[in-house]
Design a protein around this motif. Structure first.
Motif, short mmCIF file in Angstrom:
data_model
loop_
_atom_site.label_atom_id
_atom_site.label_comp_id
_atom_site.label_asym_id
_atom_site.label_seq_id
_atom_site.Cartn_x
_atom_site.Cartn_y
_atom_site.Cartn_z
N THR A 1 0.84 -1.19 0.00
CA THR A 1 0.00 0.00 0.00
C THR A 1 0.87 1.24 0.00
N VAL A 2 0.49 2.27 -0.77
CA VAL A 2 1.23 3.53 -0.75
C VAL A 2 0.89 4.31 0.51
N VAL A 3 1.84 5.12 0.98
CA VAL A 3 1.62 5.93 2.18
C VAL A 3 1.59 7.42 1.88
N ILE A 4 1.76 7.79 0.61
CA ILE A 4 1.73 9.19 0.19
C ILE A 4 0.70 9.33 -0.93
N PRO A 5 -0.17 10.35 -0.88
CA PRO A 5 -1.12 10.53 -1.98
C PRO A 5 -0.41 10.68 -3.32
N ASP A 6 -0.96 10.05 -4.34
CA ASP A 6 -0.43 10.11 -5.71
C ASP A 6 0.90 9.39 -5.89
N ALA A 7 1.40 8.73 -4.83
CA ALA A 7 2.69 8.04 -4.98
C ALA A 7 2.62 6.94 -6.02
N ALA A 8 1.46 6.33 -6.15
CA ALA A 8 1.31 5.24 -7.12
C ALA A 8 1.44 5.75 -8.55
N ASP A 9 1.20 7.05 -8.74
CA ASP A 9 1.30 7.62 -10.08
C ASP A 9 2.68 8.22 -10.36
N GLY A 10 3.60 8.05 -9.43
CA GLY A 10 4.94 8.59 -9.61
C GLY A 10 5.09 9.98 -9.02
N GLY A 11 4.08 10.83 -9.12
CA GLY A 11 4.12 12.16 -8.51
C GLY A 11 5.23 13.01 -9.08
N ASP A 12 5.10 14.31 -8.92
CA ASP A 12 6.12 15.24 -9.41
C ASP A 12 6.83 15.97 -8.29
N GLY A 13 6.48 15.68 -7.05
CA GLY A 13 7.06 16.39 -5.92
C GLY A 13 8.43 15.85 -5.55
N PRO A 14 8.98 16.34 -4.43
CA PRO A 14 10.28 15.87 -3.98
C PRO A 14 10.24 14.40 -3.59
N ARG A 15 11.39 13.74 -3.65
CA ARG A 15 11.43 12.33 -3.29
C ARG A 15 11.12 12.18 -1.80
N VAL A 16 10.40 11.14 -1.48
CA VAL A 16 9.94 10.90 -0.11
C VAL A 16 10.70 9.71 0.46
N TYR A 17 11.14 9.85 1.72
CA TYR A 17 11.88 8.79 2.40
C TYR A 17 11.18 8.45 3.72
N PRO A 18 10.19 7.56 3.70
CA PRO A 18 9.53 7.19 4.94
C PRO A 18 10.54 6.66 5.97
N SER A 19 10.25 6.92 7.26
CA SER A 19 11.24 6.59 8.29
C SER A 19 10.73 5.65 9.36
N GLU A 20 9.50 5.84 9.82
CA GLU A 20 9.03 5.03 10.94
C GLU A 20 7.56 4.71 10.78
N ILE A 21 7.15 3.57 11.35
CA ILE A 21 5.77 3.10 11.29
C ILE A 21 5.32 2.72 12.68
N VAL A 22 4.08 3.09 13.02
CA VAL A 22 3.50 2.85 14.34
C VAL A 22 2.10 2.30 14.14
N VAL A 23 1.72 1.29 14.92
CA VAL A 23 0.38 0.71 14.85
C VAL A 23 -0.35 1.01 16.15
N ALA A 24 -1.62 1.41 16.05
CA ALA A 24 -2.44 1.70 17.22
C ALA A 24 -2.62 0.46 18.07
N ASP A 25 -2.74 0.67 19.38
CA ASP A 25 -2.88 -0.45 20.31
C ASP A 25 -4.13 -1.28 20.04
N ASP A 26 -5.17 -0.64 19.48
CA ASP A 26 -6.40 -1.38 19.17
C ASP A 26 -6.42 -1.94 17.76
N GLY A 27 -5.33 -1.71 17.00
CA GLY A 27 -5.21 -2.28 15.67
C GLY A 27 -6.07 -1.64 14.60
#
Length: 356
Positions: A241-267
């Protein structure tokens, strides 16, 4: 968290970039606000921290990597009112540039980015790490010649069952599973799961059920959903799954470097921090836990969010914004999971936040 109305947070930062090292802060449980209590630069570049307890005394201790070419781990006492106090001397990890560490039973495990290896160190009665009992180097490379010329272990995390340790390797597009020798703690390779080539997996998080894992990629702004079999110690990727809008289309904005992921305690939600986009993404999860849906992105309150942490109550989300030199906190909407900016404090070259 200790105290009646306030707990403690500990913030790591890069001393080589003007950071103060390890900073202690009081946490107001009602507002999420942080107040700096003191800091120590006794260890170089303590970019990642972990809270633990001394096996014999039960005293809380704080572990830190030293993300340097001659990588090391250090332990601090946290029983004072100000900055944590270094206990003994940092212990070498036999690897270059440790970026992450975690407790696995009575051992400390580090991910060494520069050398693409993981190290296991025993923990003594007072919480101090002993000499390394095993260093396991990954092998392989990926299609990105600048970032994946060789292995780059970025995170180590025990699974909820306590039977396995998972290691995320950005350089080889893979997640490795290890078993620790019950006597020596030496890491034994058990399984390796390939991610899509070139995605550069950085960190992962478990669903509270312990049956799913979400792998966040740094070189492409995506999350891979995996089923986790704790009995067999095996990961099975089932979707991305993509985490940035329009990322699936390649986008024209700056390159994105995701860093951390957190999951809610209730899932019900997961969040990612996105450097370059300077945002926090909110993804919703259904009862299957296998189909994250991107619901919103909000500003991270600064620039280059290197870390994202949920407080123990699950009500507040904290972003360590490395390049703007601050830590921001957000109130999490219980119904939508969308974080609302609530404040920030100055912490030069901030790299992570943990709670004690």
């Amino acid at each position: 968290m200790g105290g009646n109305s306030a707990g403690r947070a500990y913030i790591g930062s890069f001393t080589s970039a003007g950071g103060h090292g390890v900073t202690a802060a009081a946490v107001d449980r009602d507002t999420g606000a942080l107040t700096v209590l003191g800091s120590t630069d006794a260890v170089r570049d303590p970019s990642f921290l972990a809270v633990g307890r001394a096996p014999v005394t039960g005293a809380q201790v704080l572990y830190a990597v030293s993300e340097t070419p001659d990588g090391a781990v250090a332990v601090f006492a946290t029983d004072g009112d100000g900055a944590p106090r270094l206990m003994g001397s940092p212990q070498p990890v036999g690897g270059d540039g440790p970026t992450h560490l975690a407790l696995a039973g009575d051992h400390l495990v580090t991910a060494n980015y520069g050398s693409g290896s993981v190290t296991v160190l025993p923990v003594g009665g007072d919480g101090s790490p002993g000499a390394a009992t095993g260093v396991l180097r990954h092998e392989g490379s990926g299609p990105d010649p600048e970032r994946q010329e060789g292995p780059h272990a970025h995170q180590v995390l025990p699974d909820p069952s306590g039977g396995w340790v998972l290691g995320v390797d950005l350089g080889t597009d893979s997640v490795c599973v290890y078993a620790l020798d019950p006597r020596t703690g030496e890491p034994r390779p058990h399984a390796r799961t390939a991610m899509r080539p070139g995605t550069g997996p950085r960190h992962l998080a478990f669903h509270p059920s312990g049956r799913h894992v979400y792998v966040l990629h740094e070189l492409e702004p995506t999350v891979t959903v995996c089923r986790w079999d704790p009995a067999a110690g095996l990961l099975d990727p089932v979707g991305e799954t993509v985490v940035i809008p329009d990322a699936a289309d390649g986008g024209d904005g700056p390159r994105v470097y995701p860093s951390e992921i957190v999951v809610a305690d209730d899932g019900r939600f997961l969040w990612t921090a996105n450097r370059g986009h300077d945002s926090i993404s909110v993804l919703t999860l259904d009862e299957t836990a296998e189909k994250p849906v991107l619901a919103a992105t909000v500003g991270c309150g600064g620039r280059w969010p290197r870390d994202l942490t949920l407080d123990p109550s699950g009500q507040w989300l904290y972003a360590a914004n490395e390049r703007s030199g601050d830590v921001s906190w957000f109130a999490v909407d219980a119904e939508t999971g969308i974080p609302a900016y609530a404040g920030s404090i100055e912490v030069p070259s901030a790299s992570c936040v943990v709670f004690g």
